[in-house]
Each structure stands twice: as structure tokens, then as C-alpha cells.
Design a protein around this motif. Structure first.
Motif: not given
Length: 197
Positions: A30-53
Motif C-alpha cells: 500500500t502506498s500513500m497514493e493508494h490511500l489517497s485514492k481510496a479515501a478520495g482525498i489528496s495525499k497532502s490532506s492525509i498528511y494533515h491528519h497523520v505523519s505517514g503510512k
């Protein structure tokens, strides 16, 4: 993507998506790209919530481990004969596994490739040892059959419980089903392990 959708994401909902993707693809796959696509948000939005995978992984396995270790602090896990305590812990372990199924599934699939995975495996072993100690105490109190190797019984008990992540799928009446499944596992295990009364 709309701002409203982005605003609806919380660390908890993001964690839920991450656990689903980790279980589908494997943590390493699983990459951050996979997570961002599954969540329907940008990778930067994920990094707003957590430091990483790996932070997502740690939160997920912590949730599973916290549920398991909390069982050991429940009053019925600490009173009575050891066999009664281990039967209680067994039932509750099944109930927690069902209640936290995606999180426990992920916990059982970590392989030790990262620091978080090694930490989770060590904590899981610690829980297993505490349950094994209860089985050993039950044998020493004469409540378990003397002809059964306790180490083997411990492995088989955990094998039966942990196999639930592979085949169990929740039904609409999950509460009643959870209780019935926990009772069935305890009966199958301890009817064969207990000494004749």
C-alpha cells in the motif's frame, strides 16, 4: 473533489479507510497514493491528519491491542479459579476480535518489516503469554487434563480464535452472533481441556 468532502474526513474515518486498504493490498503493498485514492482525498490532506503510512498502521494495531489488553483488566479476568478466568478471557477475546475485526485482522497479518510491526508483534506475544500463563495456572490447579501439553493447547486455542479473521463475516445481528460464537469457541476448547467433574 469538493471542500465539503475533504472537511468530512477525520482521523478516525481515514484510519478506517487505511485499515481496509492495508487488509486488501497488504501493508507493504500500500502506498500513500493508494490511500489517497481510496479515501478520495489528496495525499497532502492525509498528511494533515497523520505523519505517514506507518502512523496509520500504529494507530490501527494499537486499537486492536488496546481492546485485547483491556480484557485482562476486566474484573472477571482476575477473579476465580484460573480455568474460569481463561475461559472468560477466551470468550472476550472472540468478542473483541469480532467487534474490531478489520483492526485485529491487520494485527494478525503484520510480519515485522517495520518498527511498528515489530512493536505490534511483541505486544501480541505479551498478550499470548498472559493467556498461556492462565492456562498453565489452570493446569497446576488440576482443572485441565494432565495428558494435554499446555504449550500445544495454547497454540491450538489461539489458532482457533485467530482463524476467525479468515472466515468470519459479520451479520446484521452481530451482538447475538458475537456472543454465540464466543460461547461456541469456549465450549469447544474447554470441554476438551477440562478434567472430568
Amino acid at each position: 473533489m469538493t471542500t465539503a468532502k475533504r472537511d468530512t474526513y477525520t482521523p478516525e474515518t481515514l484510519l478506517s479507510v487505511a485499515v481496509r486498504v492495508f487488509n486488501e493490498r497488504g501493508y507493504d503493498g500500500t502506498s500513500m497514493e493508494h490511500l489517497s485514492k481510496a479515501a478520495g482525498i489528496s495525499k497532502s490532506s492525509i498528511y494533515h491528519h497523520v505523519s505517514g503510512k506507518e502512523e496509520l498502521l500504529r494507530r490501527a494495531v494499537s486499537r486492536a491491542l488496546d481492546g485485547l489488553f483491556a480484557i485482562l483488566d476486566e474484573p472477571d479476568a482476575g477473579r476465580g479459579r484460573a480455568v474460569e478466568r481463561v475461559e472468560y478471557v477466551t470468550r472476550r477475546t472472540v468478542e473483541v476480535l469480532i467487534a474490531e475485526l478489520p483492526y485485529v485482522t491487520l494485527l494478525l497479518r503484520v510480519r515485522g518489516n517495520t518498527g511498528t510491526e515489530r512493536w505490534a508483534m511483541e505486544r501480541r506475544r505479551e498478550f499470548d503469554h498472559k493467556v498461556a500463563d492462565l492456562l498453565k495456572a489452570a493446569a497446576e490447579e488440576g482443572d485441565l487434563r494432565a495428558d494435554v501439553d499446555i504449550r500445544l493447547a495454547t497454540r491450538l486455542l489461539f489458532g482457533m480464535i485467530n482463524s476467525l479473521v479468515e472466515w468470519y463475516r459479520p451479520h446484521p445481528d452481530a451482538a447475538a452472533e458475537r456472543e454465540q460464537l464466543a460461547e461456541t469457541v469456549a465450549h469447544l476448547a474447554f470441554d476438551g481441556l477440562r478434567t472430568a467433574r
